[in-house]
Design a protein around this motif. Sequence first.
Motif, PDB file in Angstrom:
ATOM      1  N   LEU A 163      -7.733  13.768  -7.668  1.00 26.80           N
ATOM      2  CA  LEU A 163      -9.294  13.968  -7.542  1.00 26.80           C
ATOM      3  C   LEU A 163      -9.663  14.825  -8.984  1.00 26.80           C
ATOM      4  CD1 LEU A 163      -9.285  15.191  -3.850  1.00 26.80           C
ATOM      5  CD2 LEU A 163     -10.194  13.074  -4.823  1.00 26.80           C
ATOM      6  N   VAL A 164      -8.834  15.515  -9.400  1.00 33.94           N
ATOM      7  CA  VAL A 164      -9.080  16.085 -10.848  1.00 33.94           C
ATOM      8  C   VAL A 164      -9.342  14.877 -11.864  1.00 33.94           C
ATOM      9  CG1 VAL A 164      -8.449  17.661 -12.778  1.00 33.94           C
ATOM     10  CG2 VAL A 164      -8.180  18.399 -10.644  1.00 33.94           C
ATOM     11  N   ALA A 165      -8.405  13.930 -11.891  1.00 32.87           N
ATOM     12  CA  ALA A 165      -8.422  12.828 -12.672  1.00 32.87           C
ATOM     13  C   ALA A 165      -9.773  11.804 -12.542  1.00 32.87           C
ATOM     14  CB  ALA A 165      -7.247  11.995 -12.544  1.00 32.87           C
ATOM     15  N   GLN A 166     -10.418  11.948 -11.202  1.00 34.23           N
ATOM     16  CA  GLN A 166     -11.385  11.247 -10.996  1.00 34.23           C
ATOM     17  C   GLN A 166     -12.541  12.021 -11.580  1.00 34.23           C
ATOM     18  OE1 GLN A 166     -11.679  10.294  -6.928  1.00 34.23           O
ATOM     19  NE2 GLN A 166      -9.412   9.504  -6.828  1.00 34.23           N
ATOM     20  N   GLY A 167     -12.545  13.321 -11.937  1.00 32.14           N
ATOM     21  CA  GLY A 167     -13.570  13.900 -12.599  1.00 32.14           C
ATOM     22  C   GLY A 167     -14.164  14.972 -11.677  1.00 32.14           C
ATOM     23  N   LYS A 168     -13.773  15.292 -10.520  1.00 36.14           N
ATOM     24  CA  LYS A 168     -14.196  16.165  -9.526  1.00 36.14           C
ATOM     25  C   LYS A 168     -14.238  17.380  -9.860  1.00 36.14           C
ATOM     26  CE  LYS A 168     -14.574  12.886  -5.877  1.00 36.14           C
ATOM     27  NZ  LYS A 168     -14.426  12.850  -4.030  1.00 36.14           N
ATOM     28  N   ASN A 170     -13.647  21.377  -8.793  1.00 36.40           N
ATOM     29  CA  ASN A 170     -12.787  22.238  -7.730  1.00 36.40           C
ATOM     30  C   ASN A 170     -13.750  22.466  -6.177  1.00 36.40           C
ATOM     31  OD1 ASN A 170     -10.739  22.839  -9.417  1.00 36.40           O
ATOM     32  ND2 ASN A 170     -11.196  25.274  -9.719  1.00 36.40           N
ATOM     33  N   LYS A 171     -15.005  22.641  -6.445  1.00 40.11           N
ATOM     34  CA  LYS A 171     -15.726  22.808  -5.295  1.00 40.11           C
ATOM     35  C   LYS A 171     -15.758  21.325  -4.293  1.00 40.11           C
ATOM     36  CE  LYS A 171     -20.336  24.172  -3.738  1.00 40.11           C
ATOM     37  NZ  LYS A 171     -21.655  24.679  -3.898  1.00 40.11           N
ATOM     38  N   GLU A 172     -15.728  20.315  -5.201  1.00 39.64           N
ATOM     39  CA  GLU A 172     -16.062  19.008  -4.493  1.00 39.64           C
ATOM     40  C   GLU A 172     -14.494  18.456  -4.039  1.00 39.64           C
ATOM     41  OE1 GLU A 172     -19.241  16.492  -7.445  1.00 39.64           O
ATOM     42  OE2 GLU A 172     -17.276  17.003  -8.033  1.00 39.64           O
ATOM     43  N   ILE A 173     -13.538  19.125  -4.775  1.00 41.34           N
ATOM     44  CA  ILE A 173     -11.928  18.670  -4.262  1.00 41.34           C
ATOM     45  C   ILE A 173     -11.893  19.547  -3.089  1.00 41.34           C
ATOM     46  CG2 ILE A 173      -9.757  19.117  -4.579  1.00 41.34           C
ATOM     47  CD1 ILE A 173     -10.174  18.877  -7.442  1.00 41.34           C
ATOM     48  N   ALA A 174     -12.408  20.701  -2.959  1.00 38.82           N
ATOM     49  CA  ALA A 174     -12.300  21.835  -1.710  1.00 38.82           C
ATOM     50  C   ALA A 174     -12.999  21.136  -0.557  1.00 38.82           C
ATOM     51  CB  ALA A 174     -12.799  23.159  -1.945  1.00 38.82           C
ATOM     52  N   ASN A 175     -14.182  20.407  -0.835  1.00 35.11           N
ATOM     53  CA  ASN A 175     -15.081  19.846   0.353  1.00 35.11           C
ATOM     54  C   ASN A 175     -14.271  18.735   0.980  1.00 35.11           C
ATOM     55  OD1 ASN A 175     -16.932  21.639   0.232  1.00 35.11           O
ATOM     56  ND2 ASN A 175     -18.104  20.630  -1.234  1.00 35.11           N
ATOM     57  N   ASP A 176     -13.743  17.811  -0.133  1.00 36.21           N
ATOM     58  CA  ASP A 176     -12.873  16.722   0.212  1.00 36.21           C
ATOM     59  C   ASP A 176     -11.734  16.726   1.096  1.00 36.21           C
ATOM     60  OD1 ASP A 176     -14.915  15.214  -1.237  1.00 36.21           O
ATOM     61  OD2 ASP A 176     -13.589  14.588  -2.845  1.00 36.21           O
ATOM     62  N   LEU A 177     -10.976  18.066   0.914  1.00 33.57           N
ATOM     63  CA  LEU A 177      -9.594  18.063   1.442  1.00 33.57           C
ATOM     64  C   LEU A 177      -9.674  19.299   2.461  1.00 33.57           C
ATOM     65  CD1 LEU A 177      -7.339  18.020  -1.763  1.00 33.57           C
ATOM     66  CD2 LEU A 177      -7.879  16.226  -0.083  1.00 33.57           C
ATOM     67  N   LYS A 178     -11.012  19.824   2.704  1.00 33.26           N
ATOM     68  CA  LYS A 178     -11.204  20.848   3.543  1.00 33.26           C
ATOM     69  C   LYS A 178     -10.298  21.978   3.283  1.00 33.26           C
ATOM     70  CE  LYS A 178     -12.654  17.964   7.256  1.00 33.26           C
ATOM     71  NZ  LYS A 178     -12.961  16.562   6.386  1.00 33.26           N
ATOM     72  N   GLU A 202      -6.495  18.339 -20.149  1.00 27.93           N
ATOM     73  CA  GLU A 202      -5.202  17.999 -20.487  1.00 27.93           C
ATOM     74  C   GLU A 202      -4.159  17.430 -19.195  1.00 27.93           C
ATOM     75  OE1 GLU A 202      -1.071  18.989 -23.171  1.00 27.93           O
ATOM     76  OE2 GLU A 202      -2.659  20.320 -22.855  1.00 27.93           O
ATOM     77  N   ALA A 203      -4.433  18.305 -18.123  1.00 32.07           N
ATOM     78  CA  ALA A 203      -3.638  17.764 -16.885  1.00 32.07           C
ATOM     79  C   ALA A 203      -4.290  16.306 -16.528  1.00 32.07           C
ATOM     80  CB  ALA A 203      -3.893  18.747 -15.903  1.00 32.07           C
ATOM     81  N   ALA A 204      -5.443  16.049 -16.533  1.00 32.64           N
ATOM     82  CA  ALA A 204      -6.258  14.910 -15.958  1.00 32.64           C
ATOM     83  C   ALA A 204      -6.066  13.645 -17.232  1.00 32.64           C
ATOM     84  CB  ALA A 204      -7.789  15.097 -16.095  1.00 32.64           C
ATOM     85  N   VAL A 205      -5.877  13.861 -18.162  1.00 28.19           N
ATOM     86  CA  VAL A 205      -5.433  12.979 -19.281  1.00 28.19           C
ATOM     87  C   VAL A 205      -3.882  12.628 -18.828  1.00 28.19           C
ATOM     88  CG1 VAL A 205      -4.978  12.383 -21.523  1.00 28.19           C
ATOM     89  CG2 VAL A 205      -7.046  13.663 -20.987  1.00 28.19           C
ATOM     90  N   MET A 206      -3.144  13.599 -18.936  1.00 27.07           N
ATOM     91  CA  MET A 206      -1.834  13.285 -18.345  1.00 27.07           C
ATOM     92  C   MET A 206      -1.409  12.419 -17.044  1.00 27.07           C
ATOM     93  SD  MET A 206      -0.088  17.113 -19.015  1.00 27.07           S
ATOM     94  CE  MET A 206       1.703  16.246 -18.674  1.00 27.07           C
ATOM     95  N   ALA A 207      -2.434  12.762 -16.307  1.00 28.14           N
ATOM     96  CA  ALA A 207      -2.450  12.089 -14.941  1.00 28.14           C
ATOM     97  C   ALA A 207      -3.026  10.656 -14.898  1.00 28.14           C
ATOM     98  CB  ALA A 207      -3.419  12.859 -13.857  1.00 28.14           C
ATOM     99  N   LYS A 210      -0.151   8.654 -16.766  1.00 19.39           N
ATOM    100  CA  LYS A 210       0.775   8.338 -15.543  1.00 19.39           C
ATOM    101  C   LYS A 210       0.605   7.407 -14.448  1.00 19.39           C
ATOM    102  CE  LYS A 210       4.437   9.409 -12.674  1.00 19.39           C
ATOM    103  NZ  LYS A 210       5.849   8.918 -12.932  1.00 19.39           N
ATOM    104  N   TRP A 211      -0.484   7.539 -14.032  1.00 13.15           N
ATOM    105  CA  TRP A 211      -0.934   6.603 -13.088  1.00 13.15           C
ATOM    106  C   TRP A 211      -1.381   5.210 -13.432  1.00 13.15           C
ATOM    107  CZ3 TRP A 211      -2.576  11.645 -10.641  1.00 13.15           C
ATOM    108  CH2 TRP A 211      -1.639  12.337 -10.010  1.00 13.15           C
ATOM    109  N   ARG A 212      -1.873   5.136 -14.550  1.00 17.29           N
ATOM    110  CA  ARG A 212      -2.053   3.838 -15.230  1.00 17.29           C
ATOM    111  C   ARG A 212      -1.122   3.101 -15.344  1.00 17.29           C
ATOM    112  NH1 ARG A 212      -2.151   1.607 -20.009  1.00 17.29           N
ATOM    113  NH2 ARG A 212      -1.432   3.521 -20.913  1.00 17.29           N
ATOM    114  N   LYS A 213       0.146   3.730 -15.713  1.00 15.35           N
ATOM    115  CA  LYS A 213       1.206   2.830 -15.954  1.00 15.35           C
ATOM    116  C   LYS A 213       1.928   2.408 -14.968  1.00 15.35           C
ATOM    117  CE  LYS A 213       2.600   4.971 -20.397  1.00 15.35           C
ATOM    118  NZ  LYS A 213       3.491   6.203 -21.095  1.00 15.35           N
ATOM    119  N   GLU A 214       1.583   3.144 -13.626  1.00 18.32           N
ATOM    120  CA  GLU A 214       2.307   2.550 -12.343  1.00 18.32           C
ATOM    121  C   GLU A 214       1.231   1.724 -11.593  1.00 18.32           C
ATOM    122  OE1 GLU A 214       2.848   6.044 -10.118  1.00 18.32           O
ATOM    123  OE2 GLU A 214       4.597   6.940 -11.518  1.00 18.32           O
TER     124      GLU A 214
END
Length: 215
Positions: A163-168, A170-178, A202-207, A210-214
């Motif tokens: 979700l961070v990699a999608q640009g969300k 912390n508040k949006e993530i908290a709402n999404d995941l309750k 940097e964490a988002a870029v790494m993600a 990582k997941w683009r390759k997969e």
Amino acid sequence: MTIRMLVADDHPIFRDGLIQSLEETGEFRVVAVASSAPEAIKLADQKRPNIALLDLSMPGNGLSAVKEISLAGTADQVAMLTVSEDDNNVATALKYGAIAYILKGVSAAELRGILKGVADGEAHVSPSLAAKVLTFMSKDESRRSASSPFDDLTKREEDILRLVAQGKSNKEIANDLKLQEKTVKHYMTAIMGKLHARNRVEAAVMAHEKWRKED
């Protein structure tokens, strides 16, 4: 702000004294009391405390309570209060999501000071265990050097990072995941530590990489 506590320990005399020492200054309020790991897990879900303070050796295994409460995000922070100085217990508790590992025997004032820091997201390991933890982490890092740091993410941490990699936020993530926003922040600290990322971007870029390759 009064810090809401869940206290889990199967020794009634110790537990009652602990609760009294926490509440006597008015800085803490014990909102739930448990005597086993399953009970602690259930009460954390019901009461959503700021801190779940857990004993290691209670029925059902305190480590299982650490893992379940951390994964569910039903307490802002999880801390251990125990007599065990076993390296594996310390390492497992921290791996499962405990932010603090405190040895019984600390004074009431010292415990309250530690827990006030824990409520603000500060990690703590009793000084006599710090060297052991550093040694263990260094050996563990050597063993894992050839593997991907993404392998160490829990399912919940991976969900949050995606979700961070999608640009969300912390508040949006908290709402999404309750989850509570503070809990998401705690997870992000753990994620950045595991990925050795200097910041959220940097964490988002790494993600992404990582997941683009997969895909």
